[in-house]
Design a protein around this motif. Structure first.
Motif, PDB file in Angstrom:
ATOM      1  N   ALA A 151       0.829  -1.205   0.000  1.00  0.00           N
ATOM      2  CA  ALA A 151       0.000   0.000   0.000  1.00  0.00           C
ATOM      3  C   ALA A 151       0.865   1.257   0.000  1.00  0.00           C
ATOM      4  N   ILE A 152       1.948   1.246   0.771  1.00  0.00           N
ATOM      5  CA  ILE A 152       2.855   2.388   0.801  1.00  0.00           C
ATOM      6  C   ILE A 152       3.526   2.574  -0.557  1.00  0.00           C
ATOM      7  N   ASP A 153       4.002   1.481  -1.134  1.00  0.00           N
ATOM      8  CA  ASP A 153       4.683   1.566  -2.424  1.00  0.00           C
ATOM      9  C   ASP A 153       3.759   2.111  -3.513  1.00  0.00           C
ATOM     10  N   THR A 154       2.510   1.652  -3.498  1.00  0.00           N
ATOM     11  CA  THR A 154       1.542   2.137  -4.489  1.00  0.00           C
ATOM     12  C   THR A 154       1.276   3.623  -4.301  1.00  0.00           C
ATOM     13  N   ALA A 155       1.104   4.045  -3.059  1.00  0.00           N
ATOM     14  CA  ALA A 155       0.816   5.455  -2.772  1.00  0.00           C
ATOM     15  C   ALA A 155       1.986   6.342  -3.185  1.00  0.00           C
ATOM     16  N   VAL A 156       3.213   5.903  -2.863  1.00  0.00           N
ATOM     17  CA  VAL A 156       4.396   6.696  -3.219  1.00  0.00           C
ATOM     18  C   VAL A 156       4.523   6.814  -4.732  1.00  0.00           C
ATOM     19  N   ALA A 157       4.270   5.722  -5.436  1.00  0.00           N
ATOM     20  CA  ALA A 157       4.408   5.717  -6.894  1.00  0.00           C
ATOM     21  C   ALA A 157       3.414   6.655  -7.567  1.00  0.00           C
ATOM     22  N   GLU A 158       2.305   6.920  -6.894  1.00  0.00           N
ATOM     23  CA  GLU A 158       1.250   7.740  -7.505  1.00  0.00           C
ATOM     24  C   GLU A 158       1.350   9.217  -7.135  1.00  0.00           C
ATOM     25  N   THR A 159       2.333   9.600  -6.325  1.00  0.00           N
ATOM     26  CA  THR A 159       2.460  11.007  -5.940  1.00  0.00           C
ATOM     27  C   THR A 159       3.353  11.746  -6.924  1.00  0.00           C
ATOM     28  N   ASP A 160       3.009  12.992  -7.179  1.00  0.00           N
ATOM     29  CA  ASP A 160       3.802  13.843  -8.083  1.00  0.00           C
ATOM     30  C   ASP A 160       3.557  15.296  -7.691  1.00  0.00           C
ATOM     31  N   LEU A 161       4.330  15.747  -6.702  1.00  0.00           N
ATOM     32  CA  LEU A 161       4.082  17.078  -6.149  1.00  0.00           C
ATOM     33  C   LEU A 161       5.117  18.120  -6.569  1.00  0.00           C
ATOM     34  N   GLY A 162       6.131  17.680  -7.284  1.00  0.00           N
ATOM     35  CA  GLY A 162       7.090  18.648  -7.802  1.00  0.00           C
ATOM     36  C   GLY A 162       7.807  19.460  -6.743  1.00  0.00           C
ATOM     37  N   GLY A 163       8.079  18.859  -5.575  1.00  0.00           N
ATOM     38  CA  GLY A 163       8.851  19.559  -4.551  1.00  0.00           C
ATOM     39  C   GLY A 163       8.128  20.710  -3.884  1.00  0.00           C
ATOM     40  N   LYS A 164       6.824  20.643  -3.786  1.00  0.00           N
ATOM     41  CA  LYS A 164       6.059  21.695  -3.121  1.00  0.00           C
ATOM     42  C   LYS A 164       6.548  21.877  -1.689  1.00  0.00           C
ATOM     43  N   LYS A 165       6.784  23.137  -1.277  1.00  0.00           N
ATOM     44  CA  LYS A 165       7.343  23.427   0.046  1.00  0.00           C
ATOM     45  C   LYS A 165       6.230  23.510   1.089  1.00  0.00           C
ATOM     46  N   VAL A 166       6.365  22.691   2.129  1.00  0.00           N
ATOM     47  CA  VAL A 166       5.327  22.589   3.151  1.00  0.00           C
ATOM     48  C   VAL A 166       5.938  22.857   4.531  1.00  0.00           C
ATOM     49  N   LEU A 167       5.278  23.703   5.299  1.00  0.00           N
ATOM     50  CA  LEU A 167       5.672  23.973   6.678  1.00  0.00           C
ATOM     51  C   LEU A 167       4.687  23.269   7.600  1.00  0.00           C
ATOM     52  N   PHE A 168       5.187  22.325   8.403  1.00  0.00           N
ATOM     53  CA  PHE A 168       4.315  21.663   9.364  1.00  0.00           C
ATOM     54  C   PHE A 168       4.368  22.416  10.678  1.00  0.00           C
ATOM     55  N   VAL A 169       3.204  22.877  11.128  1.00  0.00           N
ATOM     56  CA  VAL A 169       3.089  23.622  12.382  1.00  0.00           C
ATOM     57  C   VAL A 169       2.451  22.717  13.425  1.00  0.00           C
ATOM     58  N   LEU A 170       3.212  22.382  14.451  1.00  0.00           N
ATOM     59  CA  LEU A 170       2.704  21.524  15.514  1.00  0.00           C
ATOM     60  C   LEU A 170       1.872  22.309  16.515  1.00  0.00           C
ATOM     61  N   ALA A 171       2.324  23.528  16.846  1.00  0.00           N
ATOM     62  CA  ALA A 171       1.635  24.333  17.858  1.00  0.00           C
ATOM     63  C   ALA A 171       2.104  25.777  17.757  1.00  0.00           C
ATOM     64  N   LEU A 172       1.365  26.651  18.428  1.00  0.00           N
ATOM     65  CA  LEU A 172       1.779  28.038  18.613  1.00  0.00           C
ATOM     66  C   LEU A 172       2.079  28.228  20.090  1.00  0.00           C
ATOM     67  N   GLN A 173       3.242  28.804  20.368  1.00  0.00           N
ATOM     68  CA  GLN A 173       3.642  29.027  21.754  1.00  0.00           C
ATOM     69  C   GLN A 173       4.130  30.456  21.921  1.00  0.00           C
ATOM     70  N   GLY A 174       3.375  31.233  22.687  1.00  0.00           N
ATOM     71  CA  GLY A 174       3.769  32.613  22.928  1.00  0.00           C
ATOM     72  C   GLY A 174       3.875  33.429  21.663  1.00  0.00           C
ATOM     73  N   GLY A 175       3.004  33.160  20.715  1.00  0.00           N
ATOM     74  CA  GLY A 175       3.026  33.902  19.465  1.00  0.00           C
ATOM     75  C   GLY A 175       4.095  33.452  18.495  1.00  0.00           C
ATOM     76  N   ARG A 176       4.708  32.313  18.760  1.00  0.00           N
ATOM     77  CA  ARG A 176       5.729  31.772  17.859  1.00  0.00           C
ATOM     78  C   ARG A 176       5.301  30.393  17.361  1.00  0.00           C
TER      79      ARG A 176
END
Length: 285
Positions: A151-176
């Motif tokens: 399932a992982i191999d199939t999912a990876v083979a079907e992705t094509d995002l062209g290096g889109k830049k993503v910022l993962f935000v876990l939380a906000l702490q004190g405005g940061r």
């Protein structure tokens, strides 16, 4: 009354009293406590859920798991809470704790099987193998690992995002912003989808400076779809000037996904890759 949350300071006499009420260990174990959402998902996928007597707070999938007693958050367990359900095996993600509680549980001679963590395809398969071996069903584990790998191999083979830049935000702490760097589940799932983590140069989760956010210039901001005090609204996010100035904020490219699906690295990882890649593809079109 036995406390089920927080760090418990209990005496050896209290442990002995709790253990005296426990049944003799079964072989194989029939009263299992699962600590860690990814572990619990694997137990259910192996069809061994009837042996579970309790789970931790992060174990929220499948929904049936919520009917089990909750013995606390994976890293803030109490010995009293665990022992209160008279387990004969504890299945715990590596990193569960706190260490004082695990040491105390080890003194009770209840077997504790540690399940390795990791944030790639190999790590998922290693988790499945470890859980299946601890449960005494290695053949079922090998079959499940094969299905999940495919399932992982199939999912990876079907992705094509062209290096889109993503910022993962876990939380906000004190405005940061607390963001996910290298060697995190967030970085791992972005790598599998073919997206680019917008921040680098550090491991784990780190509070970003305004300069770091502006330099990262993410195309998309990704967060967990949390509720209550953990929820981050768009309003709170855009109140941070550096975030408001990013390409993601200007285009409204904000994504939220179920946290355990996104970051669990368990049997649903193929599904997580597909869902995330589809969302990222749509948001940029």
């Amino acid at each position: 009354m036995i406390r089920r949350h927080g760090l418990a300071r209990i005496t050896a006499a209290a442990v002995a009293a709790l253990m005296a009420a426990a049944p003799l260990p079964a072989d194989p174990a029939q009263r299992i406590v699962s600590v860690g959402g990814s572990v619990t998902e694997i137990v259910y996928a192996l069809g061994q859920q009837d042996r579970l007597v309790a789970r931790d707070t992060t174990s929220n999938h499948p929904p049936e798991a919520l009917a089990l007693p909750d013995i606390g958050y994976v890293r803030r367990l109490s010995a009293e809470g665990v022992l209160s359900v008279n387990p004969d095996l504890i299945l715990a993600e590596d990193g569960a704790g706190p260490p004082e509680v695990l040491e105390l549980l080890n003194e009770t001679q209840i077997p504790v099987a540690t399940v390795p963590m990791g944030f790639d395809r190999a790590a998922v398969l290693a988790k499945i193998t470890a859980v299946a071996d601890a449960l005494g069903v290695p053949e079922d584990g090998a079959k499940l690992a094969g299905e999940v790998a495919a399932a992982i191999d199939t999912a990876v083979a079907e992705t094509d995002l062209g290096g889109k830049k993503v910022l993962f935000v876990l939380a906000l702490q004190g405005g940061r912003v607390l963001a996910g760097g290298e060697n995190t589940a967030a970085d791992g799932i972005l790598t599998l989808t073919g997206a680019e983590n917008a921040v680098d140069g550090f491991a784990g989760y780190k509070l970003l400076t305004d300069e770091a956010i502006l330099t990262a210039a993410p195309d998309v901001i990704l967060m967990m779809d949390a509720s209550g005090t953990r929820h981050i609204s768009d309003k709170d996010l855009f109140a941070i000037p550096a975030i408001a100035a990013t390409p993601a904020a200007r285009s409204g490219a904000i994504l939220r996904m179920d946290g355990m699906l996104l970051l669990g690295f368990s049997v649903r990882t193929g599904q997580a890759i597909t869902e995330l890649s589809e969302k990222l593809d749509r948001i940029g079109s």
